[in-house]
Design a protein around this motif. Structure first.
Motif, PDB file in Angstrom:
ATOM      1  N   GLN A  57       0.823  -1.213   0.000  1.00  0.00           N
ATOM      2  CA  GLN A  57       0.000   0.000   0.000  1.00  0.00           C
ATOM      3  C   GLN A  57       0.859   1.265   0.000  1.00  0.00           C
ATOM      4  N   LYS A  58       0.300   2.272  -0.613  1.00  0.00           N
ATOM      5  CA  LYS A  58       0.975   3.558  -0.771  1.00  0.00           C
ATOM      6  C   LYS A  58       1.464   4.136   0.570  1.00  0.00           C
ATOM      7  N   GLN A  59       0.611   4.112   1.598  1.00  0.00           N
ATOM      8  CA  GLN A  59       0.986   4.727   2.879  1.00  0.00           C
ATOM      9  C   GLN A  59       2.193   4.024   3.489  1.00  0.00           C
ATOM     10  N   THR A  60       2.243   2.687   3.333  1.00  0.00           N
ATOM     11  CA  THR A  60       3.364   1.920   3.869  1.00  0.00           C
ATOM     12  C   THR A  60       4.665   2.353   3.189  1.00  0.00           C
ATOM     13  N   LEU A  61       4.599   2.518   1.878  1.00  0.00           N
ATOM     14  CA  LEU A  61       5.805   2.910   1.136  1.00  0.00           C
ATOM     15  C   LEU A  61       6.206   4.339   1.479  1.00  0.00           C
ATOM     16  N   GLU A  62       5.220   5.194   1.687  1.00  0.00           N
ATOM     17  CA  GLU A  62       5.532   6.573   2.097  1.00  0.00           C
ATOM     18  C   GLU A  62       6.263   6.582   3.434  1.00  0.00           C
ATOM     19  N   SER A  63       5.801   5.741   4.367  1.00  0.00           N
ATOM     20  CA  SER A  63       6.462   5.750   5.677  1.00  0.00           C
ATOM     21  C   SER A  63       7.862   5.130   5.580  1.00  0.00           C
ATOM     22  N   LEU A  64       8.056   4.188   4.644  1.00  0.00           N
ATOM     23  CA  LEU A  64       9.393   3.614   4.439  1.00  0.00           C
ATOM     24  C   LEU A  64      10.340   4.669   3.854  1.00  0.00           C
ATOM     25  N   VAL A  65       9.861   5.334   2.814  1.00  0.00           N
ATOM     26  CA  VAL A  65      10.705   6.335   2.141  1.00  0.00           C
ATOM     27  C   VAL A  65      11.034   7.481   3.095  1.00  0.00           C
ATOM     28  N   ALA A  66      10.108   7.783   3.995  1.00  0.00           N
ATOM     29  CA  ALA A  66      10.356   8.857   4.974  1.00  0.00           C
ATOM     30  C   ALA A  66      11.509   8.519   5.910  1.00  0.00           C
ATOM     31  N   GLN A  67      11.881   7.235   5.970  1.00  0.00           N
ATOM     32  CA  GLN A  67      13.000   6.800   6.829  1.00  0.00           C
ATOM     33  C   GLN A  67      14.357   6.917   6.142  1.00  0.00           C
ATOM     34  N   THR A  68      14.390   7.432   4.918  1.00  0.00           N
ATOM     35  CA  THR A  68      15.678   7.523   4.217  1.00  0.00           C
ATOM     36  C   THR A  68      16.018   8.972   3.907  1.00  0.00           C
ATOM     37  N   ASP A  69      17.289   9.204   3.674  1.00  0.00           N
ATOM     38  CA  ASP A  69      17.727  10.460   3.066  1.00  0.00           C
ATOM     39  C   ASP A  69      18.930  10.099   2.221  1.00  0.00           C
ATOM     40  N   SER A  70      19.728  11.080   1.812  1.00  0.00           N
ATOM     41  CA  SER A  70      20.791  10.777   0.854  1.00  0.00           C
ATOM     42  C   SER A  70      21.886   9.896   1.463  1.00  0.00           C
ATOM     43  N   ASN A  71      21.843   9.717   2.782  1.00  0.00           N
ATOM     44  CA  ASN A  71      22.896   8.899   3.376  1.00  0.00           C
ATOM     45  C   ASN A  71      22.389   7.879   4.396  1.00  0.00           C
ATOM     46  N   SER A  72      21.145   7.429   4.205  1.00  0.00           N
ATOM     47  CA  SER A  72      20.650   6.343   5.061  1.00  0.00           C
ATOM     48  C   SER A  72      19.664   5.524   4.243  1.00  0.00           C
ATOM     49  N   LEU A  73      19.463   4.271   4.642  1.00  0.00           N
ATOM     50  CA  LEU A  73      18.506   3.457   3.909  1.00  0.00           C
ATOM     51  C   LEU A  73      17.447   2.902   4.836  1.00  0.00           C
ATOM     52  N   ALA A  74      16.449   2.299   4.254  1.00  0.00           N
ATOM     53  CA  ALA A  74      15.362   1.759   5.074  1.00  0.00           C
ATOM     54  C   ALA A  74      14.845   0.465   4.463  1.00  0.00           C
ATOM     55  N   VAL A  75      14.601  -0.509   5.339  1.00  0.00           N
ATOM     56  CA  VAL A  75      14.118  -1.821   4.913  1.00  0.00           C
ATOM     57  C   VAL A  75      12.728  -2.025   5.509  1.00  0.00           C
ATOM     58  N   LEU A  76      11.825  -2.544   4.714  1.00  0.00           N
ATOM     59  CA  LEU A  76      10.496  -2.869   5.220  1.00  0.00           C
ATOM     60  C   LEU A  76      10.568  -4.273   5.811  1.00  0.00           C
ATOM     61  N   THR A  77      10.294  -4.368   7.098  1.00  0.00           N
ATOM     62  CA  THR A  77      10.401  -5.679   7.767  1.00  0.00           C
ATOM     63  C   THR A  77       9.055  -6.032   8.392  1.00  0.00           C
ATOM     64  N   VAL A  78       8.938  -7.286   8.776  1.00  0.00           N
ATOM     65  CA  VAL A  78       7.715  -7.710   9.453  1.00  0.00           C
ATOM     66  C   VAL A  78       8.083  -8.874  10.370  1.00  0.00           C
ATOM     67  N   ASN A  79       7.374  -8.985  11.481  1.00  0.00           N
ATOM     68  CA  ASN A  79       7.618 -10.098  12.399  1.00  0.00           C
ATOM     69  C   ASN A  79       6.640 -11.219  12.095  1.00  0.00           C
ATOM     70  N   LEU A  80       7.180 -12.386  11.798  1.00  0.00           N
ATOM     71  CA  LEU A  80       6.320 -13.518  11.470  1.00  0.00           C
ATOM     72  C   LEU A  80       6.502 -14.621  12.507  1.00  0.00           C
ATOM     73  N   PRO A  81       5.390 -15.204  12.975  1.00  0.00           N
ATOM     74  CA  PRO A  81       5.501 -16.329  13.914  1.00  0.00           C
ATOM     75  C   PRO A  81       6.270 -17.485  13.266  1.00  0.00           C
ATOM     76  N   ASN A  82       6.071 -17.675  11.965  1.00  0.00           N
ATOM     77  CA  ASN A  82       6.825 -18.712  11.249  1.00  0.00           C
ATOM     78  C   ASN A  82       7.626 -18.044  10.119  1.00  0.00           C
ATOM     79  N   PRO A  83       8.881 -17.689  10.402  1.00  0.00           N
ATOM     80  CA  PRO A  83       9.668 -16.902   9.438  1.00  0.00           C
ATOM     81  C   PRO A  83      10.389 -17.752   8.397  1.00  0.00           C
TER      82      PRO A  83
END
Ligand code: UD1
Ligand code: CA
Length: 454
Positions: free
Chosen positions: A108-134
């Motif tokens: 979803q768009k909002q999820t990607l917006e919040s991910l991109v908001a975690q980056t700038d020209s010198n940091s990155l961001a990974v979308l993660t999730v906690n799964l009971p069975n990973p």
């Protein structure tokens, strides 16, 4: 500044299909189209996502216009790092690259917006999730301070690392200048012999570049489609989400588990939908519209107060206020029902206007017809609109009455107030208030002897 890369080179062997995986559908729309549509919402006008294609690339490219996507071919699938590397020439040095997957359709768009908001020209961001069975996923490695230091693939992980529940969804946002530095340095010295995109995380940590993370609101946003079971499961998860959203907006669904929306639905107040209704394309339902069970409504507008009885199909139609349709009616593209019109059981309408309060109640075909107001069409009436080569129109004036089982042979114009005798085959224009009758005269033979068996 944002650039978007979508990986879509995979074959999807487990789908057991002749179609490339990313062209399979969820909610009636190809997987890749979901991702491209979401990407478009994030990109500034005039830019398009770069799609990395490979298997059956012609079929993938054919699904889009050249304005919608830029494509780049990955000839051999040597891993996710290698795939993103193919897109590098299309990425702007001062942009952040958002990496998405053609087989992870519902991000979803909002999820990607919040991910991109975690980056700038010198940091990155990974979308993660906690799964009971990973199992099967790359695990997020964090140091004692909680900072992300690496991603380790399941196949390369130690027993200890496999107990980590936080997984890499694969979706990440990385400054392009860093991708351009790191991707050419990747090695394929790992359990799968692939160039892992995920190895850039350890490189970032080694260079003290901050790796942030974000989480999606729903787990289904990051679920991929690899086989028919996952496709069906994701379809149901998405339909449950849509049904829930619509109910929160006031839609009365008889059973949210037996409702499918494969398009965009808008509705006003007090709309009721019975079980097994399928919505396709763009549909609007006005105040108090009721849909009976097993109806399919596609690219149509139904104005306030209209009632559709069971097992009706409405496609490309404009239905005005307080019409009654069905059961078992079929309205095809170009059908317009004016206010208070009635189309009953086993009636097919195509490219026709049914006037205000006019009724076609039983067993009829009305095609290429302009019908006035207050007309009554008897059971079994057919507009013969096709001579085998060309189509012609029929006009029926206001307040006409068409007797049952009549054939109206187009082109033909019936003036207002025409009465057609039942069983007529009408080929000639009528004048106002004419009675038109065109059927063999009845003969009675008295004392008729039925044949007997020899
Ligand atoms: C990847 C991640 C893993 C993550 C998981 C989430 C890597 C090395 N691993 O693993 O950490 O938990 O996704 O689902 O990135 N693709 C290409 N070209 C390639 C390889 C892949 O286009 O050369 C595409 C595939 O079509 C697929 C996607 O990239 O859509 C992911 O590739 P896949 O090999 O399935 O990665 P995973 O092993 O699932
Ligand atoms: Ca995968």
């Amino acid at each position: 500044m944002l650039d978007i890369v979508i990986l879509a080179a995979g074959k999807g062997t487990r789908m057991r299909s002749s179609k490339p995986k990313v062209m399979q559908t969820i909610a009636g729309k190809p997987l890749l189209r979901h991702v491209v549509d979401t990407a478009q919402q994030l990109l500034t006008a005039g830019t398009s996502p770069t799609v990395v294609v490979g298997f059956a690339k012609e079929q993938v490219i054919a699904g889009f216009t050249s304005n919608e996507i830029t494509t780049v071919e990955q000839r051999e699938q040597l891993g996710t790092g290698h795939a993103v590397a193919q897109a590098l020439p299309y990425l702007r040095d001062d942009a952040v690259a958002l990496i998405l997957y053609g087989d992870v359709p519902l991000i979803q768009k909002q999820t990607l917006e919040s991910l991109v908001a975690q980056t700038d020209s010198n940091s990155l961001a990974v979308l993660t999730v906690n799964l009971p069975n990973p199992k099967g996923y790359g695990r997020m490695l964090r140091n004692s301070a909680g900072n992300i230091i690496a991603i380790v693939e399941e196949k390369d992980a130690t027993q200890q690392q496999r107990t980590i529940n936080e997984i890499n969804t694969g979706i990440m946002a990385v400054p392009v200048h860093l991708l351009k530095k790191w991707l050419p340095e990747l090695s394929c010295d790992n359990a799968q012999g692939e160039y892992y995109l995920t190895d850039i995380i350890a490189k970032a940590a080694a260079e003290n570049i901050v790796v942030n993370s974000a989480q999606p609101e729903f787990v289904w946003e990051v679920e991929g489609v690899n086989d028919r079971r996952q496709q069906a499961a994701l379809e149901r998860a998405y339909q449950a989400y849509l049904a829930d959203k619509f109910m929160s907006e006031g839609l009365a669904l008889q059973d949210p588990a037996r409702f499918d929306c494969r398009g965009s639905l808008s509705f006003d107040q007090d709309v009721e939908i019975d079980i097994n209704v399928v919505i396709e394309g763009k549909v609007h339902l006005g105040d108090g519209v009721r849909l009976g069970p097993n109806c399919v409504i596609r690219n149509s507008t139904l104005a306030a107060g209209t009632v559709v009885e069971a097992n009706s199909i409405i496609d490309g139609a404009q239905i005005n206020e307080s019409c009654t349709i069905g059961p078992y009616a079929r309205l095809r593209p170009g059908s317009v029902l004016q206010k208070n019109a009635k189309v009953g059981n086993f009636v097919e309408v195509k490219k026709s206007v049914i006037g205000v309060g006019s009724k076609v109640n039983h067993l009829s075909y009305i095609g290429d017809c302009t019908m006035g107001d207050g007309v009554n069409v008897g059971a079994g009436t057919i507009t013969c609109n096709y001579d085998g080569v060309n189509k012609f129109r029929t006009e029926i004036g206001d307040n006409s009455f068409i007797g049952s089982n009549s054939a109206l042979v187009a082109p033909v114009v019936l003036a207002a107030g025409t009465t057609v005798g039942a069983g007529s085959t009408i080929t000639r224009t009528t004048e106002i208030d004419d009675l038109a009758i065109a059927r063999a005269k009845q003969r009675n033979i008295s004392g008729w002897q039925r044949p007997t068996k020899k």
